[in-house]
Design a protein around this motif. Structure first.
Motif: not given
Lengths: 239, 239
Positions: A11, A14-15, A20, A86-87, A89-90, A92, B7, B10-12
């Motif tokens: 987490a 990836v931010s 990412a 993650f992908l 909900i967001a 890529a 991505v 969202v992660a951030s």
DNA sequence: TAAATATTTCAATTATCATCGAAATATGGA
DNA sequence: TCCATATTTCGATGATAATTGAAATATTTA
């Protein structure tokens, strides 16, 4: 061990956009060099190296050195799953793909690596053996299952004599063109020899490239459920 | 300009302490005001507003305006699940809980909102109807399922006549004391009227508060599986 | 051995972002 | 209308971290 500790680690890593991008690129399951990843993430190699070191420390990616290259890949399935969550909900955006400099297609399709099969054919054989449950992945090696013993016997490969040899029985070898592992060691060698003996493949003189014969096409399809003809035509090597 | 910035975005949202605190607070499934969330995350309202706008843009939270308040909540179940998978491991700083200024308990337990039920009772009825599959959530409304049609018929509520009325048949209404949605519109009104008719509830003069009768306690338990007596004693309104 | 390539390390610069005071906007109530 | 409250916008500040040129290291190839 604990999947959750990975979750938290991933987490935080990836931010950052560049990380990412790198991780998303690695989601193809293959290994890539620092330069490639830098190019995909549109950053300089130094920067990519900086991020990869961080992710290596956090055990989010793994590295494998081969010559002057260093191949990086996703550490494990858990990390990939977190990325996928993650992908979900967001979604890529696509990764900018690029073509490799013009390289010999034949050597990418099939070649020898030391004394065993490599290239697309080598990886496909390995994947097929795994899929059919004849071999199982260990840490750095493959083990032969009960079904596998029967299978290799059926194609006249004697495992007991192989195990007596003073060399690795079966270990993973990273494939530079496929960026995946293929089967190496005494077992890998025995498979190569068997295919040559059956005239499924032929060495192309002066290169490490391997030519697949018509009998080979038929055999790989029947025994391994691999259609090398289709793969050849599709040219699955531009990425 | 990075390709995978969504991505990373969202992660951030999870990896930043203040946002993590806000999201953790919202994981109770209820809606909260900016001031409350700021207080829980121990930041100033401006900062909370700043973060909430970001998360709104990223479609991680949703907002609903009601008077001078703006209620924020988790966008959907999918987001909640992803967040929980992260936050269950690395919980942000503990959330400072606080009691509401002393407010009338009765009006929090059960009251009318325009012409339908609100307060804990209103929300519980709505949740019960959802849980039993009699109503289903749409965007801003509730729809009645096949089973729901039979149910409302069994308690002598005629849906066809309700639908003829020149008003919203059934829409969501945000409950200020529960911070959840309850059922409003013609159907909500019909339910209120039916409960009054059956003497399950009584209006308390000069207020919007509603008194639950002993018959009501019994009826809500039997038909909706709601124990208002227990809720009353526990005092579930301090948070 | 020398040149070329891949990668990493170091140091300095730059960009990003959370935070909060001040002020603007919106709403409810007296 | 005026005042209190809720929220957002703006602008400045400071801390953190990403980025990259230059240089060091390692390895292959000629």
């Amino acid at each position: 061990m604990n999947m959750n500790s990975n979750v938290a680690k991933v987490a935080s890593l990836v931010s950052e956009p560049s990380r990412a991008a790198i991780l998303t690129a690695l989601l193809d399951g293959r290994y890539h060099t620092v330069n490639e990843l830098a190019h995909m993430a549109r950053i300089k190699p130094q920067t990519a190296s900086f991020h990869l070191k961080k992710m290596l420390d956090a055990q989010v990616v793994s590295a494998e050195k081969q010559g002057r290259h260093r191949y990086y890949g996703i550490m494990n399935q858990e990390v990939a799953q977190v990325m996928e969550s993650f992908l979900s909900i967001a979604p890529a955006a696509e990764i900018k793909s690029f073509k490799h400099a013009s390289e010999d297609k034949a050597i990418r399709l099939a070649r020898t690596c030391y004394d065993h099969l490599a290239g697309n054919l080598g990886v496909q054989i390995t994947e097929s053996l795994k899929r059919k449950g004849f071999i199982a992945e260990e840490n750095d090696t493959y083990s032969v299952t009960e079904e596998g013993i029967a299978f290799f016997h059926s194609i006249q490969i004697d495992l007991t004599s192989l195990k007596k040899k003073r060399r690795s029985f079966s270990h993973k070898c990273l494939d530079w063109s496929e960026r995946r592992h293929h089967l190496a060691g005494a077992l890998g060698n025995a498979i190569l020899e068997k295919f040559l003996e059956r005239n499924w493949i032929q060495r192309i003189p002066k290169t490490r490239a391997i030519q697949i014969t018509p009998q080979g096409m038929k055999g790989f399809k029947e025994i391994f459920a691999i259609d090398m003809d289709r793969i050849n035509k599709n040219g699955s090597h531009t990425f």
